[in-house]
Design a protein around this motif. Structure first.
Motif, PDB file in Angstrom:
ATOM      1  N   GLU A 312       0.825  -1.212   0.000  1.00  0.00           N
ATOM      2  CA  GLU A 312       0.000   0.000   0.000  1.00  0.00           C
ATOM      3  C   GLU A 312       0.857   1.260   0.000  1.00  0.00           C
ATOM      4  OE1 GLU A 312      -3.596  -0.696   2.032  1.00  0.00           O
ATOM      5  OE2 GLU A 312      -3.719   1.410   2.657  1.00  0.00           O
ATOM      6  N   ASN A 313       0.466   2.215  -0.818  1.00  0.00           N
ATOM      7  CA  ASN A 313       1.140   3.516  -0.831  1.00  0.00           C
ATOM      8  C   ASN A 313       0.731   4.330   0.384  1.00  0.00           C
ATOM      9  OD1 ASN A 313       2.944   3.905  -2.978  1.00  0.00           O
ATOM     10  ND2 ASN A 313       1.259   4.027  -4.447  1.00  0.00           N
ATOM     11  N   PRO A 314       1.556   5.301   0.797  1.00  0.00           N
ATOM     12  CA  PRO A 314       1.115   6.186   1.874  1.00  0.00           C
ATOM     13  C   PRO A 314      -0.076   7.002   1.391  1.00  0.00           C
ATOM     14  CG  PRO A 314       3.132   6.999   0.856  1.00  0.00           C
ATOM     15  CD  PRO A 314       2.868   5.648   0.259  1.00  0.00           C
ATOM     16  N   ASP A 315      -1.030   7.231   2.261  1.00  0.00           N
ATOM     17  CA  ASP A 315      -2.145   8.116   1.902  1.00  0.00           C
ATOM     18  C   ASP A 315      -1.729   9.533   2.299  1.00  0.00           C
ATOM     19  OD1 ASP A 315      -4.520   9.661   1.838  1.00  0.00           O
ATOM     20  OD2 ASP A 315      -5.722   7.827   2.038  1.00  0.00           O
ATOM     21  N   ILE A 316      -1.370  10.320   1.297  1.00  0.00           N
ATOM     22  CA  ILE A 316      -0.796  11.649   1.558  1.00  0.00           C
ATOM     23  C   ILE A 316      -1.815  12.540   2.266  1.00  0.00           C
ATOM     24  CG2 ILE A 316       0.288  13.677   0.479  1.00  0.00           C
ATOM     25  CD1 ILE A 316       0.978  11.710  -1.907  1.00  0.00           C
ATOM     26  N   LEU A 317      -3.016  12.573   1.709  1.00  0.00           N
ATOM     27  CA  LEU A 317      -4.069  13.437   2.265  1.00  0.00           C
ATOM     28  C   LEU A 317      -4.348  13.089   3.726  1.00  0.00           C
ATOM     29  CD1 LEU A 317      -6.346  15.545   1.844  1.00  0.00           C
ATOM     30  CD2 LEU A 317      -7.780  13.685   0.996  1.00  0.00           C
ATOM     31  N   LYS A 318      -4.490  11.789   3.991  1.00  0.00           N
ATOM     32  CA  LYS A 318      -4.820  11.338   5.350  1.00  0.00           C
ATOM     33  C   LYS A 318      -3.657  11.609   6.305  1.00  0.00           C
ATOM     34  CE  LYS A 318      -7.099   7.444   7.507  1.00  0.00           C
ATOM     35  NZ  LYS A 318      -7.768   6.174   7.250  1.00  0.00           N
ATOM     36  N   THR A 319      -2.455  11.296   5.837  1.00  0.00           N
ATOM     37  CA  THR A 319      -1.286  11.468   6.711  1.00  0.00           C
ATOM     38  C   THR A 319      -1.140  12.930   7.121  1.00  0.00           C
ATOM     39  OG1 THR A 319      -0.225   9.747   5.419  1.00  0.00           O
ATOM     40  CG2 THR A 319       1.202  10.991   6.895  1.00  0.00           C
ATOM     41  N   ILE A 320      -1.213  13.817   6.125  1.00  0.00           N
ATOM     42  CA  ILE A 320      -0.976  15.240   6.442  1.00  0.00           C
ATOM     43  C   ILE A 320      -2.150  15.819   7.233  1.00  0.00           C
ATOM     44  CG2 ILE A 320      -0.434  17.530   5.478  1.00  0.00           C
ATOM     45  CD1 ILE A 320       1.795  15.445   4.995  1.00  0.00           C
ATOM     46  N   SER A 321      -3.366  15.347   6.934  1.00  0.00           N
ATOM     47  CA  SER A 321      -4.536  15.836   7.686  1.00  0.00           C
ATOM     48  C   SER A 321      -4.413  15.500   9.174  1.00  0.00           C
ATOM     49  CB  SER A 321      -5.824  15.193   7.165  1.00  0.00           C
ATOM     50  OG  SER A 321      -6.106  15.638   5.890  1.00  0.00           O
ATOM     51  N   ASN A 322      -3.700  14.408   9.437  1.00  0.00           N
ATOM     52  CA  ASN A 322      -3.597  13.968  10.841  1.00  0.00           C
ATOM     53  C   ASN A 322      -2.244  14.273  11.461  1.00  0.00           C
ATOM     54  OD1 ASN A 322      -6.227  12.541  11.393  1.00  0.00           O
ATOM     55  ND2 ASN A 322      -5.634  11.688   9.410  1.00  0.00           N
ATOM     56  N   HIS A 323      -1.475  15.093  10.761  1.00  0.00           N
ATOM     57  CA  HIS A 323      -0.136  15.442  11.250  1.00  0.00           C
ATOM     58  C   HIS A 323      -0.272  16.240  12.547  1.00  0.00           C
ATOM     59  CE1 HIS A 323       4.096  15.961  10.611  1.00  0.00           C
ATOM     60  NE2 HIS A 323       4.010  15.411   9.418  1.00  0.00           N
ATOM     61  N   LYS A 324       0.465  15.822  13.578  1.00  0.00           N
ATOM     62  CA  LYS A 324       0.323  16.474  14.891  1.00  0.00           C
ATOM     63  C   LYS A 324       0.837  17.919  14.889  1.00  0.00           C
ATOM     64  CE  LYS A 324      -1.158  13.056  17.700  1.00  0.00           C
ATOM     65  NZ  LYS A 324      -1.681  12.275  16.605  1.00  0.00           N
ATOM     66  N   THR A 325       1.974  18.137  14.223  1.00  0.00           N
ATOM     67  CA  THR A 325       2.596  19.460  14.345  1.00  0.00           C
ATOM     68  C   THR A 325       2.514  20.293  13.066  1.00  0.00           C
ATOM     69  OG1 THR A 325       4.665  18.399  13.797  1.00  0.00           O
ATOM     70  CG2 THR A 325       4.252  18.822  16.138  1.00  0.00           C
ATOM     71  N   ALA A 345     -18.458  11.024  -0.714  1.00  0.00           N
ATOM     72  CA  ALA A 345     -17.526  12.128  -0.443  1.00  0.00           C
ATOM     73  C   ALA A 345     -17.620  12.584   1.013  1.00  0.00           C
ATOM     74  CB  ALA A 345     -17.794  13.283  -1.383  1.00  0.00           C
ATOM     75  N   LYS A 346     -18.833  12.584   1.549  1.00  0.00           N
ATOM     76  CA  LYS A 346     -18.994  12.980   2.960  1.00  0.00           C
ATOM     77  C   LYS A 346     -18.255  11.996   3.868  1.00  0.00           C
ATOM     78  CE  LYS A 346     -23.233  15.576   2.788  1.00  0.00           C
ATOM     79  NZ  LYS A 346     -24.681  15.460   2.784  1.00  0.00           N
ATOM     80  N   ASN A 347     -18.342  10.714   3.534  1.00  0.00           N
ATOM     81  CA  ASN A 347     -17.613   9.716   4.327  1.00  0.00           C
ATOM     82  C   ASN A 347     -16.113   9.944   4.219  1.00  0.00           C
ATOM     83  OD1 ASN A 347     -19.913   8.507   5.114  1.00  0.00           O
ATOM     84  ND2 ASN A 347     -19.925   6.990   3.462  1.00  0.00           N
ATOM     85  N   LYS A 348     -15.698  10.319   2.996  1.00  0.00           N
ATOM     86  CA  LYS A 348     -14.260  10.523   2.764  1.00  0.00           C
ATOM     87  C   LYS A 348     -13.738  11.685   3.607  1.00  0.00           C
ATOM     88  CE  LYS A 348     -13.011   8.843  -1.059  1.00  0.00           C
ATOM     89  NZ  LYS A 348     -13.047   8.629  -2.492  1.00  0.00           N
ATOM     90  N   LEU A 349     -14.545  12.722   3.737  1.00  0.00           N
ATOM     91  CA  LEU A 349     -14.154  13.883   4.543  1.00  0.00           C
ATOM     92  C   LEU A 349     -13.813  13.428   5.964  1.00  0.00           C
ATOM     93  CD1 LEU A 349     -14.338  17.163   4.323  1.00  0.00           C
ATOM     94  CD2 LEU A 349     -16.403  16.865   5.643  1.00  0.00           C
ATOM     95  N   LYS A 350     -14.672  12.565   6.500  1.00  0.00           N
ATOM     96  CA  LYS A 350     -14.456  12.063   7.879  1.00  0.00           C
ATOM     97  C   LYS A 350     -13.241  11.142   7.931  1.00  0.00           C
ATOM     98  CE  LYS A 350     -19.072  12.005   9.798  1.00  0.00           C
ATOM     99  NZ  LYS A 350     -20.158  11.263   9.214  1.00  0.00           N
ATOM    100  N   ASN A 351     -13.198  10.192   6.994  1.00  0.00           N
ATOM    101  CA  ASN A 351     -12.110   9.200   7.033  1.00  0.00           C
ATOM    102  C   ASN A 351     -10.745   9.818   6.906  1.00  0.00           C
ATOM    103  OD1 ASN A 351     -13.979   7.271   7.215  1.00  0.00           O
ATOM    104  ND2 ASN A 351     -13.986   6.723   5.028  1.00  0.00           N
ATOM    105  N   LYS A 352     -10.655  10.815   6.017  1.00  0.00           N
ATOM    106  CA  LYS A 352      -9.329  11.383   5.763  1.00  0.00           C
ATOM    107  C   LYS A 352      -8.952  12.427   6.808  1.00  0.00           C
ATOM    108  CE  LYS A 352      -8.830   9.637   1.434  1.00  0.00           C
ATOM    109  NZ  LYS A 352      -7.693   8.997   0.805  1.00  0.00           N
ATOM    110  N   GLY A 353      -9.966  13.043   7.421  1.00  0.00           N
ATOM    111  CA  GLY A 353      -9.669  14.078   8.423  1.00  0.00           C
ATOM    112  C   GLY A 353      -9.345  15.427   7.797  1.00  0.00           C
ATOM    113  N   CYS A 354      -9.769  15.641   6.537  1.00  0.00           N
ATOM    114  CA  CYS A 354      -9.484  16.935   5.901  1.00  0.00           C
ATOM    115  C   CYS A 354     -10.653  17.897   6.148  1.00  0.00           C
ATOM    116  CB  CYS A 354      -9.203  16.757   4.410  1.00  0.00           C
ATOM    117  SG  CYS A 354     -10.518  15.971   3.509  1.00  0.00           S
ATOM    118  N   ASP A 355     -10.501  19.150   5.712  1.00  0.00           N
ATOM    119  CA  ASP A 355     -11.521  20.167   6.003  1.00  0.00           C
ATOM    120  C   ASP A 355     -12.606  20.234   4.932  1.00  0.00           C
ATOM    121  OD1 ASP A 355     -10.143  21.312   8.376  1.00  0.00           O
ATOM    122  OD2 ASP A 355      -8.582  21.646   6.869  1.00  0.00           O
ATOM    123  N   TRP A 356     -12.183  20.162   3.685  1.00  0.00           N
ATOM    124  CA  TRP A 356     -13.146  20.198   2.580  1.00  0.00           C
ATOM    125  C   TRP A 356     -12.830  19.050   1.628  1.00  0.00           C
ATOM    126  CZ3 TRP A 356     -12.394  25.882   0.411  1.00  0.00           C
ATOM    127  CH2 TRP A 356     -12.634  26.805   1.437  1.00  0.00           C
TER     128      TRP A 356
END
Ligand code: CTP
Length: 409
Positions: A312-325, A345-356
């Motif tokens: 599996e590739n890193p999920d860039i969007l998810k990783t950065i959305s959940n970056h602590k610092t 898409a609404k589910n994706k917003l939650k899963n990835k932790g992004c804003d839009w």
């Protein structure tokens, strides 16, 4: 549904509209109405060619101003009326700009009121060309276009499609909505845009995942939407880093571009680009990469089919959305769906932790095409945007981002 709040940027602005010759001149009448709705004061010059297609009466009725047609009939020409006209507006818009008008602008010919005004002005000029696609593609027109661009003339590019002459190609006058967005973007970039100097990272295009030295796994993403977003943000003053997989596109002027091939390289470059104020993940990132890439070309072996092992590739969007610092203040993802677009898409917003999430319906010709139909989904709201060009989607999204950052100025 949230109403777009960016249109008030035009309120109180003054525009001199020069209507050139061309069947599409009729679109100017609607353009005038839409601009007036937004509080723009419009003066108009109707060229001889323009007057073959729309009447002075319709233009003056809609602008609620006198229409200027002839250099020597300006009643106040004794006071140098063309100089006054060229100076007292915030923007001069030439729409439609014919091949002839563009050629005269490029060479500085002043044989009528429109060309004289254009030469005399010290104000920004924007053109919306339209012509037959061969005329548009002709080296003479393209040369004139590049001359005008180097002089800082802003261009609302013609669209592709059916032309009035019966041919198909590039040359249609941009739709009224596209012209309005271009004008809004101009006023925003020359005003106190909240994006001025903001660092924004955009990912775009496909990723290529190698199988062996000559083969790879990829997808159909053309990169057009991501490049258009990078360009629109740059035009509004942002400091944009575009991290792109392989595409055939030219880096937009003023955008810092980093080319990568694989998802893991993209992840690496995105992390290096932080801290930034916003991250917009438009890239169509491959979900998997091939483990143990063959060092040499894999050869055919008498009907024996090779097996590829994926990881599996890193999920860039998810990783950065959940970056602590280092999480950017605004993180936006894209969702490509063929059905149940808004629900997924609404589910994706939650899963990835992004804003839009910008969700696009890819059931049509979106991958590689020029148009897009999207939903803009936030935790608390969902807007459905009509089908429009990818440039227009980009400008609208950039205007929304500008609106968002106003609070943090
Ligand atoms: N994305 C990413 N890194 C990945 C995969 C996706 O940054 N490894 C981003 C894309 O740039 C896009 C969004 O995540 O902004 C898309 O999410 P993804 O889970 O890939 O959704 P889809 O491609 O729509 O696929 P699916 O519906 O199968 O989950």
């Amino acid at each position: 549904m949230k109403a777009l709040s960016v249109s008030d940027i035009l309120d109180g602005k003054k525009i001199l509209l020069i209507i050139g010759g061309g069947i599409a001149a009729y679109k100017c009448l609607d353009l005038i109405r839409r601009l007036k709705e937004r509080g723009v004061e419009i003066q108009a010059i109707l060229t001889k060619g323009g007057a073959e297609f729309v009447t002075p009466l319709s233009v003056s009725s809609l602008t609620e101003n006198k229409v200027y047609q002839d250099l020597f009939s300006l009643t106040d020409e004794a006071e140098m009326g063309h100089i006054r006209l060229s100076r007292e507006n915030d923007l001069i818009l030439v729409a439609p700009a014919s091949a002839d008008l563009m050629a005269k602008m490029a060479t500085g010919i002043t044989d009528n009121l429109a060309t004289t005004t254009l030469l005399a002005t010290n104000k920004p000029v924007m053109i919306a060309p339209t012509m037959n696609s061969q005329m548009w593609g002709n080296k003479a027109t393209q040369h004139n276009l590049s001359v005008l661009k180097t002089r800082g003339i802003l261009v609302i590019p013609p669209a592709d499609g059916d032309l009035a002459c019966g041919e198909v190609g590039t040359g249609r006058l941009a739709e009224v909505a596209d012209m309005i967005t271009g004008i809004e973007a101009f006023f925003l970039s020359s005003s106190d845009s909240s994006l001025l100097g903001r660092k924004i990272t955009v990912t775009a295009g496909p990723t290529f995942e190698a199988i062996d030295p000559v083969r790879y796994i990829a997808n159909h993403s053309s990169g057009k939407q991501g490049y258009a977003i990078a360009n629109a943000l740059r035009q509004m003053g942002a400091d944009v880093t575009l991290i792109s997989g392989p595409t055939n596109l030219k880096t937009p002027t003023g955008v810092n571009s980093i080319n990568i091939r694989s998802a893991r390289e993209m992840m690496n470059e995105v992390e290096k680009s932080l801290p930034s104020d916003a991250l917009i993940c438009v890239a169509a990132v491959a979900d998997w990469y091939v483990k143990d890439v063959a060092k040499e070309k894999i050869k055919k072996q008498d009907g024996k089919i090779p097996t590829l092992n994926f990881a599996e590739n890193p999920d860039i969007l998810k990783t950065i959305s959940n970056h602590k610092t280092k999480r950017p203040r605004l993180v936006i993802g894209f969702a490509a769906e063929t059905h149940k677009v808004s629900e997924y898409a609404k589910n994706k917003l939650k899963n990835k932790g992004c804003d839009w999430i910008v969700a696009n319906d890819i059931s049509g010709d979106v991958m590689g095409g020029d148009n897009n139909q999207v939903y803009l989904i936030r935790a608390e709201s969902m807007e459905s945007w009509p089908k429009m060009s990818k440039d227009h989607v980009a400008q609208k999204l950039a205007l929304e981002i500008e609106d968002y950052f106003k609070e943090f100025k």
